[in-house]
Scaffold this active site. Structure first.
Site, PDB file in Angstrom:
ATOM      1  N   CYS A   1       1.118  -1.235   0.028  1.00 55.93           N
ATOM      2  CA  CYS A   1      -0.084   0.222   0.541  1.00 55.93           C
ATOM      3  C   CYS A   1       0.911   0.980  -0.037  1.00 55.93           C
ATOM      4  O   CYS A   1       1.377   1.604   1.324  1.00 55.93           O
ATOM      5  CB  CYS A   1      -1.127   0.097   1.206  1.00 55.93           C
ATOM      6  SG  CYS A   1      -1.686   1.414   1.769  1.00 55.93           S
TER       7      CYS A   1
ATOM      8  N   CYS B   1      -1.120   4.093  -6.563  1.00 49.99           N
ATOM      9  CA  CYS B   1      -2.172   3.026  -5.372  1.00 49.99           C
ATOM     10  C   CYS B   1      -2.360   2.009  -5.867  1.00 49.99           C
ATOM     11  O   CYS B   1      -2.897   1.685  -7.120  1.00 49.99           O
ATOM     12  CB  CYS B   1      -3.411   3.815  -5.094  1.00 49.99           C
ATOM     13  SG  CYS B   1      -4.489   2.998  -4.385  1.00 49.99           S
TER      14      CYS B   1
HETATM   15  N1  DGL Z   1      -4.137   0.471  -1.564  1.00 51.11           N
HETATM   16  C1  DGL Z   1      -4.052   1.314  -1.190  1.00 51.11           C
HETATM   17  C2  DGL Z   1      -2.550   2.726  -1.895  1.00 51.11           C
HETATM   18  O1  DGL Z   1      -1.540   1.607  -2.381  1.00 51.11           O
HETATM   19  C3  DGL Z   1      -4.876   2.289  -0.801  1.00 51.11           C
HETATM   20  C4  DGL Z   1      -5.975   2.137  -0.519  1.00 51.11           C
HETATM   21  C5  DGL Z   1      -7.084   3.317   0.437  1.00 51.11           C
HETATM   22  O2  DGL Z   1      -6.801   3.843   0.615  1.00 51.11           O
HETATM   23  O3  DGL Z   1      -7.069   2.264   1.020  1.00 51.11           O
HETATM   24  O4  DGL Z   1      -2.064   3.245  -1.336  1.00 51.11           O
END
Ligand code: DGL
Length: 261
Positions: free
Chosen positions: A72, A185
């Site tokens: 993430c 993301c």
């Molecule tokens: N998948 C996450 C990222 O790479 C964030 C997603 C979220 O905002 O929960 O930033």
């Protein structure tokens, strides 16, 4: 057997797990989708840090992991420094927007960056951009995408609402001959098809799952990991998750256990 803990706020980190499935063998992988606290990208950095510390503690206590992958961008930005200080013996790999490969690959010099509000506001992103930009004449079109993670989590990646959101965000990129877009993301690769359609022209989408998998392999091998055998994946979630989406992203996953942290 190498024990790997991977987490994200939900489905996004599974795009990283998919890349790991191609490369890593002879390992056990535990995935936590922290859907109770999603979306991370619209929380404060203090909250995101706490979620990350709780999950890491759980991985260590319950699964005795050797490696942590923060799948993430948002949690990497808010927590990786503290995680490394708190767990100096753990191998920790984070996820950062692929600005560097984008700079290497762009022909027009115009690069789009799609990420969560928290990632774009974080110091880590600013530092990354500042170091890389001293080197080349590049124009960045940065766009926070609030609400996109929720659409993806609901399995509504291709609905009219999602298309309209993306249409508005991508318009300045279309008007400025952006040829490369960084998916900053881990959820956004799940919207690749619609992003490509909306951009109309040929566009190169950069995500970092494959680079993370190769990095893990090289670090693991230095620690004596033998990359042979299967990869056993166990999925945990802190609240509901769209099982259909999980099955579409990963092959061979039938059940998910809900856990409380
Ligand atoms: N998948 C996450 C990222 O790479 C964030 C997603 C979220 O905002 O929960 O930033």
């Amino acid at each position: 057997m190498l024990k790997i803990g991977v987490f994200d706020s939900g489905l996004g980190g599974l795009t990283v797990v998919k890349a790991l499935q191609e490369v890593i063998k002879g390992a056990e992988l535990f995935y936590i989708a922290d859907t109770k606290n999603a979306p991370y990208g619209e929380k404060t950095s203090e909250q995101i840090l706490q979620f990350s510390l709780d999950i890491t503690q759980h991985f260590i206590e319950i699964h005795q992991i050797d490696v942590l992958i923060v799948a993430c961008n948002t949690a990497t930005s808010a927590a990786i420094k503290t995680l490394r200080e708190s767990y100096p013996k753990l191998i920790i790999i984070g996820t950062e927007p692929g600005i560097k490969p984008a700079i290497e690959q762009t022909k027009s010099g115009n690069i789009g960056v799609l990420a969560t509000p928290a990632t774009l506001q974080g110091d880590k992103y600013q530092q990354l951009v500042n170091t890389l930009f001293m080197q080349k004449d590049i124009t960045l079109f940065e766009q926070a995408c609030p609400g996109l993670v929720e659409q993806i989590e609901k399995g509504e990646t291709e609905t009219l609402k999602t298309k309209e959101m993306l249409q508005a965000w991508l318009q300045p990129m279309k008007e400025n001959a952006v040829d490369t877009i960084v998916l900053g993301c881990t959820h956004y690769p799940l919207a690749s098809k619609i992003i490509k359609e909306l951009m109309e022209e040929e566009v190169n989408l950069i995500h970092t799952g494959e680079a993370i998998a190769k990095h893990l392999l090289s670090l693991g091998e230095k620690e004596g990991h033998i990359n042979e055998g299967g990869l056993e994946i166990t999925l945990h979630t802190t609240d509901k998750i769209d099982l259909e989406s999980v099955k579409n992203i990963l092959e061979g996953i039938e059940s998910i256990k809900v856990i409380t942290l």
